[in-house]
Design a protein around this motif. Structure first.
Motif: not given
Length: 482
Positions: A311-318
């Motif tokens: 998911e986008n948010d998970n990528i960005l947070n990583s």
């Protein structure tokens, strides 16, 4: 494994009486041969494996595969058109085609392979996936770290690593040498990435078109439904994307023009932030490492992770938690307020991005330290000097790896290059550690010192200061040489 199964997919004639011969191992170096091994004789650049066939037989080889005409041997000899390609197929058969059971990601291009692979590995592991990584700095399999001798290991080493890997995903840097020497033969990929292309390795490939065609060949190893991710904000990337579309390969193109699948908008260079848009969906993507080139590396990793299903948010947070890559725009702050950057850059384009990034981030004065490798592409040296002369305030030509070039010959070449192309900005200081020391001692607050060419690599010769890498030298000097 029976010989007939090992040679499956090879156009080689196998006599019926040896088809069921049991093979216990494979070797492409005679010293690695044991009883009942198959030995593949390869014509190398410094030696010819066919000259070691007798030694392989003495050590227990029961079958020889080679590409030369050999009249008589005491054991079976199987001639193939290309020994390197044959080794990849044989190794893949021997290890039961390990790439088929994994998500395989291959990354090629002149610059950015390592950074992209490490960002991607971080994203995937932060979101519950296990990853092997095979590349320039090191190989990581099942959490164990192994030294890396080549960006892309030999096909025999690769297949063994893939077989031993229990990881779900494998990220692999694929070099042009690895492609031209069939090191990835027998491997198929789910995703292939192209970062960029710049003048490099023309001592080996001869022309940029030949270099490009070699990079293009990676995409012929895609699985049936494999996908390509291509940076089209360079002329070679555009050309590659067009050729892949002609072959009906699905291309996720990245670039600033509106015809890209992933379009870069509102590029904020100073903060390393872009808006990345796909099908009217837009995300704000921040690079964890400064510089325009690293924005693209981050975007390539983002796209790949998204395609895998994160998911986008998970990528960005990583991405926010990524700590950087050793020797890739590695920033070191000195006690006097100056900044040192250690980077692997060894092409004109890579040097350009390092220098312009330093200027954009407030460098009051830029001192650039670099050299050239012996026995490597000399045609790029003038271009690198021109870039450094234009974008640095001063530069120091120093020694890089000599390889087989005598030290006096290399030093003489540095002086000649400096006299012809330096525009009065350059000096020659052969001892690399002395050059770094001089630059640090003559720096002030807000000055930037860029040390390029070796990045993470260990020195191959001794210098006046007893250190083993550029980063170690900087820290040694800044901490008072204790």
């Amino acid at each position: 494994m029976e010989l007939k199964h090992l040679l499956n997919a090879l156009k080689a004639e196998i006599k019926p009486e040896i088809a069921n011969l049991t093979i216990k191992g494979i070797a492409d170096n005679s010293v690695d041969v044991s009883k009942d091994y198959l030995f593949v004789a390869i014509k190398g650049f410094k030696s010819n494996g066919h000259d070691f066939i007798d030694d392989a037989i003495k050590r227990g080889a029961c079958v020889i595969v080679g590409e030369m005409d050999i009249v008589s041997l005491p054991i079976p000899y199987i001639k193939v058109a290309n020994s390197r390609r044959a080794l990849g197929i044989i190794a893949s058969n021997f290890y039961h085609h390990p790439s088929k059971s994994k998500i395989m990601i291959g990354i090629t291009g002149t610059n950015g392979k390592t950074t992209t692979s490490y960002i991607l590995k971080h994203i995937l592991e932060s979101n519950g996936h296990t990853c092997s990584l095979i590349g320039t700095i090191q190989n990581i399999v099942n959490g164990e770290v192994y030294d890396s001798k080549n960006t892309t290991p030999s096909s025999l080493v690769l297949q063994k690593l893939l077989f031993e890997s229990k990881d779900e995903i494998v990220i692999m840097e694929v070099s042009s040498h690895g492609l031209s020497q069939f090191r990835i033969e027998g491997i198929t990929f789910d995703y292939c990435l192209f970062t960029n292309l710049d003048q490099e390795h023309l001592d080996y490939h001869k022309t940029m078109e030949e270099y490009f065609q070699t990079k293009l060949s990676l995409f012929s190893y895609l699985k049936k439904n494999g996908q390509a991710i291509v940076n089209t904000d360079n002329v070679w990337g555009k050309k590659l994307a067009e050729k892949l579309k002609d072959k009906n390969i699905y291309v996720h193109s990245l670039g600033q023009s509106e015809d890209n699948k992933f379009q870069i908008l509102d590029l904020d260079f100073e903060n390393s932030v872009v808006q990345l848009t796909e099908d009217n969906e837009s995300v704000q993507l921040s690079s964890p490492i400064i510089g325009l080139h690293n924005i693209y590396n981050t975007a390539m990793a983002y796209i790949t992770a998204k395609l895998i299903g994160i998911e986008n948010d998970n990528i960005l947070n990583s991405i926010k938690l990524f700590q950087g890559v050793k020797g890739r725009f590695e920033i070191l702050k000195l006690h006097n307020g100056a900044t040192v950057v250690v980077d692997y850059a060894h092409t004109a384009d890579a040097v350009f991005h390092c220098l312009t990034t330093s200027k954009k981030y407030g460098a009051k004065k830029i001192t650039h330290i670099f050299g050239f490798r012996g026995d490597r592409d000399e045609s790029k040296r003038q271009r690198i000097l021109a870039v450094s002369s234009e974008f640095s305030d001063e530069f120091i030509l120093t020694l890089d790896d000599l390889n087989s070039v005598p030290i006096n010959e290399m030093i003489e070449s540095l002086y000649k290059l400096n006299n012809h192309y330096a525009n009065n900005k350059g000096i020659v200081m052969p001892d690399r550690t002395s050059a770094i020391k001089w630059a640090i001692e003559n720096s002030e607050q807000d000055d930037w010192i860029l040390i390029t060419g070796k990045g993470h690599e260990i020195y191959k010769q001794n210098f006046s200061i007893p250190t083993t890498s550029d980063t170690e030298t900087v820290l040694y000097i800044d901490n008072g040489e204790k």
